[in-house]
Design a protein around this motif. Structure first.
Motif, PDB file in Angstrom:
ATOM      1  N   SER A 208       0.816  -1.216   0.000  1.00 29.02           N
ATOM      2  CA  SER A 208       0.000   0.000   0.000  1.00 29.02           C
ATOM      3  C   SER A 208       0.846   1.261   0.000  1.00 29.02           C
ATOM      4  O   SER A 208       0.341   2.346  -0.314  1.00 29.02           O
ATOM      5  N   ASN A 209       2.127   1.147   0.355  1.00 28.86           N
ATOM      6  CA  ASN A 209       3.015   2.319   0.377  1.00 28.86           C
ATOM      7  C   ASN A 209       3.798   2.504  -0.917  1.00 28.86           C
ATOM      8  O   ASN A 209       4.597   3.435  -1.026  1.00 28.86           O
ATOM      9  N   ILE A 210       3.589   1.633  -1.889  1.00 29.28           N
ATOM     10  CA  ILE A 210       4.248   1.774  -3.192  1.00 29.28           C
ATOM     11  C   ILE A 210       3.275   2.476  -4.125  1.00 29.28           C
ATOM     12  O   ILE A 210       2.318   1.878  -4.629  1.00 29.28           O
ATOM     13  N   ASN A 211       3.483   3.760  -4.349  1.00 23.36           N
ATOM     14  CA  ASN A 211       2.605   4.562  -5.199  1.00 23.36           C
ATOM     15  C   ASN A 211       3.423   5.152  -6.334  1.00 23.36           C
ATOM     16  O   ASN A 211       4.375   5.894  -6.100  1.00 23.36           O
ATOM     17  N   VAL A 212       3.052   4.825  -7.564  1.00 22.66           N
ATOM     18  CA  VAL A 212       3.746   5.323  -8.750  1.00 22.66           C
ATOM     19  C   VAL A 212       2.705   5.938  -9.666  1.00 22.66           C
ATOM     20  O   VAL A 212       1.787   5.260 -10.133  1.00 22.66           O
ATOM     21  N   GLY A 213       2.838   7.235  -9.924  1.00 22.79           N
ATOM     22  CA  GLY A 213       1.850   7.906 -10.741  1.00 22.79           C
ATOM     23  C   GLY A 213       0.506   7.967 -10.040  1.00 22.79           C
ATOM     24  O   GLY A 213       0.393   7.842  -8.817  1.00 22.79           O
ATOM     25  N   LYS A 214      -0.550   8.154 -10.809  1.00 26.03           N
ATOM     26  CA  LYS A 214      -1.891   8.258 -10.243  1.00 26.03           C
ATOM     27  C   LYS A 214      -2.502   6.893  -9.951  1.00 26.03           C
ATOM     28  O   LYS A 214      -3.224   6.717  -8.984  1.00 26.03           O
ATOM     29  N   ARG A 215      -2.202   5.904 -10.809  1.00 25.27           N
ATOM     30  CA  ARG A 215      -2.859   4.598 -10.682  1.00 25.27           C
ATOM     31  C   ARG A 215      -1.867   3.450 -10.587  1.00 25.27           C
ATOM     32  O   ARG A 215      -2.276   2.282 -10.638  1.00 25.27           O
ATOM     33  N   GLY A 216      -0.590   3.739 -10.422  1.00 16.86           N
ATOM     34  CA  GLY A 216       0.398   2.684 -10.312  1.00 16.86           C
ATOM     35  C   GLY A 216       0.265   1.928  -9.001  1.00 16.86           C
ATOM     36  O   GLY A 216      -0.134   2.490  -7.978  1.00 16.86           O
ATOM     37  N   LEU A 217       0.603   0.642  -9.022  1.00 14.39           N
ATOM     38  CA  LEU A 217       0.514  -0.176  -7.817  1.00 14.39           C
ATOM     39  C   LEU A 217       1.496  -1.331  -7.910  1.00 14.39           C
ATOM     40  O   LEU A 217       2.098  -1.578  -8.957  1.00 14.39           O
ATOM     41  N   ALA A 218       1.650  -2.034  -6.790  1.00 14.20           N
ATOM     42  CA  ALA A 218       2.538  -3.196  -6.729  1.00 14.20           C
ATOM     43  C   ALA A 218       1.729  -4.395  -6.269  1.00 14.20           C
ATOM     44  O   ALA A 218       0.759  -4.264  -5.512  1.00 14.20           O
ATOM     45  N   MET A 219       2.125  -5.564  -6.735  1.00 14.69           N
ATOM     46  CA  MET A 219       1.485  -6.810  -6.320  1.00 14.69           C
ATOM     47  C   MET A 219       2.537  -7.908  -6.220  1.00 14.69           C
ATOM     48  O   MET A 219       3.652  -7.760  -6.738  1.00 14.69           O
ATOM     49  N   ILE A 220       2.173  -8.991  -5.557  1.00 10.66           N
ATOM     50  CA  ILE A 220       3.077 -10.123  -5.391  1.00 10.66           C
ATOM     51  C   ILE A 220       2.455 -11.333  -6.065  1.00 10.66           C
ATOM     52  O   ILE A 220       1.270 -11.634  -5.855  1.00 10.66           O
ATOM     53  N   ILE A 221       3.270 -12.014  -6.883  1.00 10.91           N
ATOM     54  CA  ILE A 221       2.807 -13.152  -7.675  1.00 10.91           C
ATOM     55  C   ILE A 221       3.581 -14.393  -7.248  1.00 10.91           C
ATOM     56  O   ILE A 221       4.798 -14.339  -7.028  1.00 10.91           O
ATOM     57  N   SER A 222       2.893 -15.521  -7.134  1.00 17.22           N
ATOM     58  CA  SER A 222       3.563 -16.774  -6.820  1.00 17.22           C
ATOM     59  C   SER A 222       4.142 -17.398  -8.084  1.00 17.22           C
ATOM     60  O   SER A 222       3.869 -16.953  -9.199  1.00 17.22           O
ATOM     61  N   ARG A 223       4.924 -18.440  -7.920  1.00 16.52           N
ATOM     62  CA  ARG A 223       5.537 -19.106  -9.070  1.00 16.52           C
ATOM     63  C   ARG A 223       4.497 -19.774  -9.963  1.00 16.52           C
ATOM     64  O   ARG A 223       4.767 -20.047 -11.125  1.00 16.52           O
ATOM     65  N   THR A 224       3.312 -20.016  -9.421  1.00 12.44           N
ATOM     66  CA  THR A 224       2.244 -20.616 -10.223  1.00 12.44           C
ATOM     67  C   THR A 224       1.384 -19.566 -10.914  1.00 12.44           C
ATOM     68  O   THR A 224       0.415 -19.904 -11.594  1.00 12.44           O
ATOM     69  N   GLY A 225       1.718 -18.277 -10.735  1.00 13.57           N
ATOM     70  CA  GLY A 225       0.963 -17.206 -11.364  1.00 13.57           C
ATOM     71  C   GLY A 225      -0.191 -16.694 -10.543  1.00 13.57           C
ATOM     72  O   GLY A 225      -0.963 -15.844 -11.007  1.00 13.57           O
ATOM     73  N   GLU A 226      -0.329 -17.166  -9.309  1.00 15.02           N
ATOM     74  CA  GLU A 226      -1.418 -16.722  -8.445  1.00 15.02           C
ATOM     75  C   GLU A 226      -1.057 -15.397  -7.785  1.00 15.02           C
ATOM     76  O   GLU A 226       0.085 -15.198  -7.352  1.00 15.02           O
ATOM     77  N   VAL A 227      -2.024 -14.485  -7.689  1.00  8.80           N
ATOM     78  CA  VAL A 227      -1.813 -13.202  -7.015  1.00  8.80           C
ATOM     79  C   VAL A 227      -1.937 -13.443  -5.512  1.00  8.80           C
ATOM     80  O   VAL A 227      -3.019 -13.751  -5.008  1.00  8.80           O
ATOM     81  N   VAL A 228      -0.825 -13.305  -4.780  1.00  4.57           N
ATOM     82  CA  VAL A 228      -0.825 -13.558  -3.335  1.00  4.57           C
ATOM     83  C   VAL A 228      -0.715 -12.279  -2.525  1.00  4.57           C
ATOM     84  O   VAL A 228      -0.839 -12.311  -1.297  1.00  4.57           O
ATOM     85  N   GLY A 229      -0.487 -11.146  -3.196  1.00 11.90           N
ATOM     86  CA  GLY A 229      -0.427  -9.867  -2.508  1.00 11.90           C
ATOM     87  C   GLY A 229      -0.891  -8.762  -3.428  1.00 11.90           C
ATOM     88  O   GLY A 229      -0.436  -8.668  -4.575  1.00 11.90           O
ATOM     89  N   HIS A 230      -1.811  -7.930  -2.940  1.00 13.02           N
ATOM     90  CA  HIS A 230      -2.374  -6.855  -3.777  1.00 13.02           C
ATOM     91  C   HIS A 230      -2.966  -5.803  -2.854  1.00 13.02           C
ATOM     92  O   HIS A 230      -3.514  -6.137  -1.794  1.00 13.02           O
ATOM     93  N   PRO A 231      -2.873  -4.497  -3.219  1.00 15.03           N
ATOM     94  CA  PRO A 231      -3.533  -3.477  -2.391  1.00 15.03           C
ATOM     95  C   PRO A 231      -5.030  -3.723  -2.214  1.00 15.03           C
ATOM     96  O   PRO A 231      -5.597  -3.393  -1.175  1.00 15.03           O
ATOM     97  N   ASP A 232      -5.678  -4.296  -3.234  1.00 15.89           N
ATOM     98  CA  ASP A 232      -7.081  -4.687  -3.132  1.00 15.89           C
ATOM     99  C   ASP A 232      -7.124  -6.149  -2.677  1.00 15.89           C
ATOM    100  O   ASP A 232      -6.902  -7.071  -3.465  1.00 15.89           O
ATOM    101  N   GLN A 233      -7.401  -6.370  -1.411  1.00 15.71           N
ATOM    102  CA  GLN A 233      -7.332  -7.713  -0.856  1.00 15.71           C
ATOM    103  C   GLN A 233      -8.379  -8.651  -1.445  1.00 15.71           C
ATOM    104  O   GLN A 233      -8.203  -9.875  -1.409  1.00 15.71           O
ATOM    105  N   ASN A 234      -9.461  -8.109  -1.997  1.00 18.33           N
ATOM    106  CA  ASN A 234     -10.481  -8.961  -2.601  1.00 18.33           C
ATOM    107  C   ASN A 234      -9.933  -9.735  -3.794  1.00 18.33           C
ATOM    108  O   ASN A 234     -10.372 -10.851  -4.075  1.00 18.33           O
ATOM    109  N   ILE A 235      -8.973  -9.133  -4.504  1.00 14.06           N
ATOM    110  CA  ILE A 235      -8.355  -9.822  -5.641  1.00 14.06           C
ATOM    111  C   ILE A 235      -7.617 -11.071  -5.169  1.00 14.06           C
ATOM    112  O   ILE A 235      -7.662 -12.128  -5.799  1.00 14.06           O
TER     113      ILE A 235
END
Length: 340
Positions: A208-235
């Motif tokens: 949540s502290n990684i802000n780039v531009g107006k809509r930039g964001l960071a997420m964490i992806i597992s080796r299987t391609g699953e989203v395991v970390g995202h500012p929007d926890q519902n994802i």
């Protein structure tokens, strides 16, 4: 032979025709040059914007991944400290020879010691739950939230490494958490496994502290391609994958990301161009990815292009006045020559 003197109408027509030709040819050349320069500038600025973004996002992704690594290592150190606590080992019954193999154990004292260790860890280290598991992955002692049996994918990896292991998934009982396991050893051999699920806040705070531009964001992806970390926890709770978010088009980029490579690329999501930078989170099965819509920075380029176009039009109008005066002087000279 007497020459016929040109009439006033023919002189006026000749002058206007000459003026029109001069204006037309000159303005055509200027407009062509203006269009070509603007086209080259637009393409160059767009390419430069992409190159600058990728050059800057790549080290940002790596630095952010190191921040996640540092937090994970802190959690890992706590888990190692818990696993090395001798109170987790069985307590020999009073009066029994401590060095005799198969000596009777005091079950009550053993359970009480383990409760002290696990309860203290749960309160101090902000764990959802922590439990002690046998060599088959079955719960020996824990709280009400402790899974009765470890997930097979995580448990097999814990057995294979026989060391500190972090689960690739962050889903836990319809909540988000970081699952870590550590073998408990006695005389150099693994006798139990202590497994704890840390609260997700440690990842959420970083992302949540990684802000780039107006809509930039960071997420964490597992080796299987699953989203395991995202500012929007519902994802994350939905179990979304990278291909679901970005489609199947850029499979080469997905493979580089999940293979633990560091890099940056430009891809299209729907009708929008995205700049992506990624880096592995070492010590885990994750990779951190930073995404920025190119339009967040392209507006600066478009504004510069617009200002240039306005300036060019103003100069074009000034040039029309100058050319018109020049063409009139030329046509006047031609008119005087014709009259003579």
């Amino acid at each position: 032979m007497k020459l016929k003197k040109p009439t006033h109408g023919s002189q006026h027509g000749t002058r206007r025709s000459l003026n029109g030709r001069i204006l037309k040819s000159t303005l055509s050349a200027i407009l062509l040059l203006l269009v070509m320069c603007c086209a080259i500038m637009v393409l160059s600025m767009q390419s430069l914007t992409s190159a600058i973004l990728m050059d800057n996002l790549q080290p940002m992704a790596r630095q952010s991944a190191k921040t996640v690594e540092a937090n994970i290592h802190l959690l890992a150190d706590r888990m190692v400290t818990i696993a090395e606590d001798s109170r987790l080992l069985p307590v020999v019954a009073v009066g029994a020879p401590t060095e005799t193999e198969g000596a009777p154990m005091d079950a009550t004292a053993t359970q009480a010691n383990r409760s002290l260790v696990l309860d203290h860890a749960r309160e101090v280290y902000e764990l959802y739950t922590i439990g002690l598991y046998d060599l088959e992955g079955t719960l020996i002692q824990g709280d009400d939230n402790s899974p009765a049996r470890l997930e097979e994918s995580f448990f097999s990896l814990l057995q294979a490494t026989d060391n500190l292991t972090t689960d690739s998934s962050t889903l836990f009982q319809e909540k988000l958490g970081i699952t870590m396991g550590m073998p408990v050893k006695q005389d150099g051999s693994t006798v139990f496994y202590v497994v704890g699920i840390y609260k997700y806040d440690v990842l959420h705070d970083v992302l949540s502290n990684i802000n780039v531009g107006k809509r930039g964001l960071a997420m964490i992806i597992s080796r299987t391609g699953e989203v395991v970390g995202h500012p929007d926890q519902n994802i994350v709770l939905r179990g979304s994958t990278l291909s679901e978010l970005y489609g199947e088009e850029d499979s080469e980029m997905y493979s580089r990301l999940t293979d633990g490579e560091t890099g940056a690329t430009e891809t299209t999501l729907g009708s929008e161009t995205m700049i992506l930078a990624y880096s592995p989170v070492r010590g885990t099965q994750w990779a951190l990815m930073v995404e920025v819509p190119k339009s967040d920075y392209a507006y600066l380029t478009n504004r510069a292009i617009g200002m240039t176009a306005v300036a060019a039009l103003i100069l074009l109008l000034i040039s029309v006045g100058v050319i018109f005066r020049l063409s009139r002087s030329i046509s006047s000279s031609v008119k005087r020559m014709t009259s003579r």
